[in-house]
Design a protein around this motif. Structure first.
Motif, short mmCIF file in Angstrom:
data_model
loop_
_atom_site.label_atom_id
_atom_site.label_comp_id
_atom_site.label_asym_id
_atom_site.label_seq_id
_atom_site.Cartn_x
_atom_site.Cartn_y
_atom_site.Cartn_z
N PHE A 571 0.50 -1.46 0.02
CA PHE A 571 -0.04 -0.33 0.08
C PHE A 571 0.83 0.79 0.77
CE2 PHE A 571 -3.25 -2.67 1.43
CZ PHE A 571 -4.47 -2.26 0.81
N LYS A 572 2.56 1.49 -0.21
CA LYS A 572 3.22 2.30 0.12
C LYS A 572 3.37 3.00 1.25
CE LYS A 572 3.47 1.09 -4.32
NZ LYS A 572 4.89 0.23 -5.25
N LYS A 573 2.44 2.86 2.64
CA LYS A 573 2.91 3.06 3.51
C LYS A 573 4.64 2.64 4.09
CE LYS A 573 -1.93 2.15 4.89
NZ LYS A 573 -2.90 1.67 5.11
N LEU A 574 5.32 1.88 4.02
CA LEU A 574 6.61 1.56 4.46
C LEU A 574 7.45 1.34 3.11
CD1 LEU A 574 5.75 -1.00 7.28
CD2 LEU A 574 6.81 1.52 7.57
N SER A 575 9.11 1.27 3.19
CA SER A 575 9.29 1.28 2.53
C SER A 575 8.83 -0.68 2.01
CB SER A 575 10.63 1.99 2.33
OG SER A 575 11.73 1.73 3.53
N SER A 576 10.20 -0.64 0.52
CA SER A 576 9.96 -2.20 1.04
C SER A 576 11.48 -2.92 1.59
CB SER A 576 9.94 -2.10 -0.65
OG SER A 576 11.61 -2.00 -1.21
N GLY A 623 8.20 -17.09 6.09
CA GLY A 623 9.34 -16.03 5.20
C GLY A 623 9.58 -16.25 3.73
N LEU A 624 8.94 -17.20 3.45
CA LEU A 624 9.45 -17.32 1.63
C LEU A 624 8.63 -17.36 1.19
CD1 LEU A 624 11.05 -21.47 1.71
CD2 LEU A 624 11.81 -20.08 1.47
N TYR A 625 7.55 -16.94 2.43
CA TYR A 625 5.87 -16.71 1.28
C TYR A 625 5.87 -15.47 1.04
CZ TYR A 625 1.04 -14.54 1.53
OH TYR A 625 0.50 -13.60 1.64
N HIS A 626 6.61 -14.71 2.44
CA HIS A 626 6.57 -12.91 1.65
C HIS A 626 7.88 -12.76 1.07
CE1 HIS A 626 4.85 -12.70 6.50
NE2 HIS A 626 4.12 -12.73 5.41
N LEU A 627 8.91 -13.56 0.93
CA LEU A 627 9.73 -13.17 -0.08
C LEU A 627 9.38 -13.60 -2.04
CD1 LEU A 627 13.06 -14.67 1.47
CD2 LEU A 627 12.08 -12.66 0.99
N TYR A 628 8.57 -14.56 -1.68
CA TYR A 628 7.78 -14.82 -3.25
C TYR A 628 7.09 -13.26 -3.30
CZ TYR A 628 4.97 -16.46 -6.37
OH TYR A 628 4.18 -17.61 -7.56
N VAL A 629 5.61 -13.18 -2.90
CA VAL A 629 5.19 -11.92 -2.41
C VAL A 629 6.07 -10.76 -3.46
CG1 VAL A 629 3.96 -10.07 -1.82
CG2 VAL A 629 3.74 -12.26 -1.40
N PHE A 630 6.73 -10.50 -3.20
CA PHE A 630 7.93 -9.09 -3.26
C PHE A 630 8.40 -9.36 -4.31
CE2 PHE A 630 8.42 -8.52 1.66
CZ PHE A 630 7.96 -7.29 2.03
N ALA A 631 8.51 -10.86 -4.77
CA ALA A 631 9.80 -11.04 -6.09
C ALA A 631 8.38 -11.18 -6.61
CB ALA A 631 9.97 -12.50 -6.13
N ASN A 632 7.45 -10.61 -6.71
CA ASN A 632 6.29 -11.03 -7.82
C ASN A 632 5.43 -10.10 -8.13
OD1 ASN A 632 7.27 -14.21 -9.63
ND2 ASN A 632 6.63 -14.37 -8.04
N ALA A 633 5.15 -9.19 -6.79
CA ALA A 633 3.34 -8.05 -6.16
C ALA A 633 4.61 -7.36 -6.53
CB ALA A 633 2.54 -8.38 -4.88
N GLN A 634 3.65 -5.98 -7.07
CA GLN A 634 3.69 -4.87 -8.19
C GLN A 634 3.12 -3.71 -6.77
OE1 GLN A 634 7.04 -4.18 -9.80
NE2 GLN A 634 6.93 -6.43 -9.88
N ASP A 635 1.52 -4.32 -6.98
CA ASP A 635 1.28 -3.37 -5.77
C ASP A 635 0.09 -4.44 -4.90
OD1 ASP A 635 -1.25 -3.99 -8.24
OD2 ASP A 635 -0.18 -2.12 -8.70
N TYR A 640 -3.26 -11.32 -4.15
CA TYR A 640 -4.36 -11.46 -3.27
C TYR A 640 -3.51 -13.53 -4.28
CZ TYR A 640 -6.52 -9.12 -0.27
OH TYR A 640 -5.95 -7.90 1.09
N VAL A 641 -3.95 -12.98 -5.97
CA VAL A 641 -3.28 -13.72 -6.93
C VAL A 641 -2.30 -15.04 -6.16
CG1 VAL A 641 -3.48 -14.29 -9.37
CG2 VAL A 641 -4.74 -12.91 -8.57
N ILE A 642 -0.97 -14.01 -6.38
CA ILE A 642 0.48 -14.34 -5.54
C ILE A 642 0.45 -15.39 -4.66
CG2 ILE A 642 2.51 -14.23 -5.11
CD1 ILE A 642 2.34 -11.18 -6.89
N LYS A 643 -0.42 -14.57 -3.20
CA LYS A 643 -0.86 -15.90 -2.44
C LYS A 643 -1.27 -16.70 -2.39
CE LYS A 643 -3.33 -15.06 2.28
NZ LYS A 643 -4.57 -14.34 2.86
#
Length: 746
Positions: A571-576, A623-635, A640-643
């Motif tokens: 949501f752009k409230k925090l930096s990546s 931990g692996l789930y969050h890394l996967y989301v960061f690698a593929n989700a832009q917004d 929800y699709v990536i999850k």
């Protein structure tokens, strides 16, 4: 009719008293005769006893049935005498003995005073006597009671002292009523009369050598200003009077060595000074604080001056007078906006330093050396804390609690430990009140602010307390609730103080970031405690409890907290880059698993293996789930699709790999629980795969998942069989070796 009944009652009481008095005289005569006979027999039996004693090589002293046994040590080699060992002093025993022996006397004199008061009231209601006559009756009654005590003092010293004290009380109350109710004389005259009563009572106390009577006198002397008060405070006149009263007290204690007199005066003087300071803060009070400090400092040092010793009550008085005076003086300076406030703790520290160096030059390392050193360091530390604008009461109590604990460790007198455990909860309460200022404070500096600096003083004193308490035997910690709970409470104080400071300075960030940082700090705080567990002598049970808390916080941080952080980043409230702070949790986890768990007794219960494995599985999966989301989700729209894709395709693979690791570890270390955990995880993965995941995949994903999982399961199965054969071969070799080494039978 009522008057006749009263007269009859008085006659009956007089007759009963006369009969009892005659019986008591007869008993006294019989006791005197018996004592004379016993003394005569002992004189005649002395030669025989001496002859019998000369025939014995080592005389054994007779023990009377009426005398308490004394603890003794073995015979002295030089003169074959037993050396008595001083029993620990019971501070309540003299008070209880006095009450048991004189309770009826105290109740009797109190009842007599009430009876006289009711009689006077009855006479007033009947208009028998006027106001001046009422006061005259009161003064005559008090004088008559004192005169009665005077005639009884030779044979009944304690009884006479209590009687005289009752007479003095009658005089005080008569003067008060004559001034307040009847207005027979002015305030100055009333105060002069009460002062004269005080002086007379002190002189009588000294003349009769009665400690009880002088306490009565002091109670009356300190109550006199309240008795004649009109609500208009004249503090200058009041404290000149109190200072003179304390000076007389000091002279009496030096002459008669009555410690209870000084303590009574100290309590009343402190209450008066604190009341004055809180009601009307003025520069004049500083003079009387210093006068009071000097008087009671000398009172505390009287045995040190005479015999070069410091008894327990004097040590306690030294601690109290230094810190109560510091509180009053610093509060006055702060209220009047004077600088510098540290002048008084430094002045008192200098006075104690002189005595410390005196002990140092004498090369003495006894109780006095430790006490003066402890008070000096405590006051110097307090001065530094006050210079940085810490809160007065919290800092004083925290440092004084540590001083009491230090003196207990040096003198081994339990009274100081008791005082510490009384003061320590007050330190906690004061610190909590200090923390509440975070809610209203604005723009506080990082670390260098009054709230955290006060917390820092408490933290340092708490660490010092933990250092002193670590030498306490484990048996005492188990037997005492406070001994066992104080370390836990101390760790909680340090944790809360640092956490609140961190939260205050990140309070403008999102709630997810605040929670994440707070949990990460909590993990590292437990890590630091366990890192220094041996230096603090932390018990295995406490280590186990901390490990369970760590695993729980790790699970919450890896799942709930980190997921909230990921959502805020999308949501752009925090930096990546903020998320990668989350990876720091693995450093304490690895240390605790490989260094703390094996030596702490954590695995005494089989369920501990399941809890540890569950925390590890959740942390790795999220931990692996969050890394996967960061690698593929832009917004957030892609989230929800990536999850869903990760949960269906990759999560079963991760569980299969983790299950293989658990089974391998269980076989290698011969831990059956890890084998059970691995197979349970495989079961969960298979159920999830066939019951839900298969129906959510497209054809390509379904084929890929089955192939990868099949390969993983085959490799795991092959590894399991290989390890099983290796274990079997090792067992066979051991058995053959054992058989070859055994001697042939028959």
């Amino acid at each position: 009719m009522n008057e006749l009944l009263i007269i009859i009652l008085i006659i009956v009481v007089f007759v009963i008293f006369k009969n009892l008095n005659n019986k008591i005289r007869n008993l006294e005569k019989q006791v005197t005769d018996l004592n004379s006979k016993i003394n005569a027999r002992s004189i005649h039996s002395e030669p025989a006893e001496q002859k019998a004693a000369s025939r014995q090589d080592e005389p054994s002293p007779a023990i009377s049935n009426n005398e308490p046994l004394r603890k003794v040590v073995p015979f002295n080699k030089n003169n074959n005498e037993q050396i008595p060992v001083a029993e620990p002093k019971d501070w309540l025993r003299p008070v209880l003995d006095f009450l048991k022996q004189n309770a009826l006397t105290v109740i009797g004199i109190f009842t007599l005073v009430l009876g006289i008061g009711y009689f006077v009231k009855y006479a007033i209601d009947k208009n028998w006597i006027g106001e001046a006559a009422r006061a005259g009756i009161g003064f005559c009654t008090g004088a008559g009671i004192i005169l009665t005590g005077h005639f009884l003092r030779k044979n009944y010293a304690t009884f006479a002292s209590i009687i005289t004290g009752g007479g003095i009380a009658v005089l005080y109350f008569t003067a008060t009523i004559a001034f307040r109710e009847y207005h027979l004389f002015t305030q100055n005259t009333a105060f002069g009369i009460t002062t004269l009563i005080t002086v007379i009572s002190i002189v009588l106390s000294y003349y009769y050598r009665s400690e009880i009577l002088i306490i009565f006198s002091l109670l009356g002397g300190f109550s006199a200003p309240l008795m004649v008060s009109t609500g208009q405070s004249n503090y200058l006149f009041l404290f000149i009077y109190i200072s003179l009263l304390n000076t007389g007290m000091l002279a009496v204690t030096f002459l008669r060595h009555w410690k209870s007199v000084g303590w009574t005066a100290f309590i009343f003087t402190t209450l008066y000074l604190f009341t004055w300071t809180s009601e009307k803060t003025e520069l004049l009070s500083i003079v009387f604080y210093i006068i009071t400090y000097l008087i009671f400092y000398l009172f505390a040092l009287q045995d040190y001056i005479r015999k070069n010793i410091l008894p327990v009550p004097d040590i306690l008085m030294l601690a109290l007078i230094n810190f109560t005076s510091t509180i009053g003086l610093v509060y006055t300076f702060n209220a009047l906006k004077y600088e510098p406030v540290i002048i008084f703790p430094l002045l008192f520290a200098f006075i104690n330093t002189i005595l410390f160096f005196r002990e140092y030059t004498r090369k003495s390392s006894g109780a006095a050396y430790s006490v003066f050193a402890g008070i000096t360091v405590s006051l110097a530390t307090l001065a530094i804390a006050l210079q940085f604008r810490t809160h007065l009461i919290t800092s004083v109590w925290a440092i004084e609690a540590s001083l009491l604990l230090f003196i207990w460790k040096k003198t081994d007198q339990k009274i100081f430990k008791t005082c510490f455990y009384i003061l320590f909860p007050l330190v906690i309460i004061a610190q909590i009140l200090t923390w509440t200022e975070y809610f209203n404070a604005k723009n506080l500096s990082i670390i260098v602010n009054p709230v955290f600096l006060t917390s820092l003083v408490t933290i340092i004193s708490t660490i010092f307390n933990l250092y002193l308490l670590k030498a306490t035997p484990e048996t005492e910690k188990k037997d005492s609730f406070w001994e066992a709970s104080t370390p836990v409470i101390s760790y909680g104080i340090i944790y809360t103080a640092i956490l609140l400071e961190i939260i205050y300075h990140i309070s403008d960030m999102s709630w997810a970031a605040i929670t994440h940082i707070g949990l990460l700090f909590s993990l590292y705080y437990i890590f630091v405690i366990l890192l220094f567990r041996r230096k603090q002598n932390i018990s295995n049970s406490l280590q186990t409890g901390l490990i369970y808390i760590f695993l729980f916080l790790l699970t919450v941080n890896a799942s709930v907290s980190s997921s909230s952080v990921v959502t805020d980043i999308l949501f752009k409230k925090l930096s990546s880059g903020f998320y990668f702070v989350h990876l720091l949790q693995w450093i304490p986890f690895i240390y605790i698993v490989f260094q703390v768990v094996p030596s702490s007794g954590f695995h005494k219960q089989p369920v501990s293996y399941w809890i540890l494995s569950l925390a590890f599985t959740i942390a790795v999966s999220f931990g692996l789930y969050h890394l996967y989301v960061f690698a593929n989700a832009q917004d957030i729209s892609q989230y929800y699709v990536i999850k869903k894709h990760f949960n269906v395709l990759y999560l079963p693979i991760i569980w299969a790999i983790l299950a293989s690791i658990f089974i391998y570890t269980g076989l290698k270390k011969n831990i059956q629980e890890y084998n059970k955990i691995g197979f349970a995880l495989i079961g969960m993965m298979v159920i999830k795969l066939y019951a839900y995941d298969v129906w959510q995949m497209d054809n390509i994903s379904r084929i890929s998942a089955f192939i990868i999982l099949g390969i993983i399961l085959l490799i795991s199965s092959f590894t399991f069989q290989r390890l099983k054969n290796m274990v079997k071969n090792m067992v066979d070799k051991k058995e053959k070796k054992k058989e070859s080494s055994d001697p042939p039978s028959g």
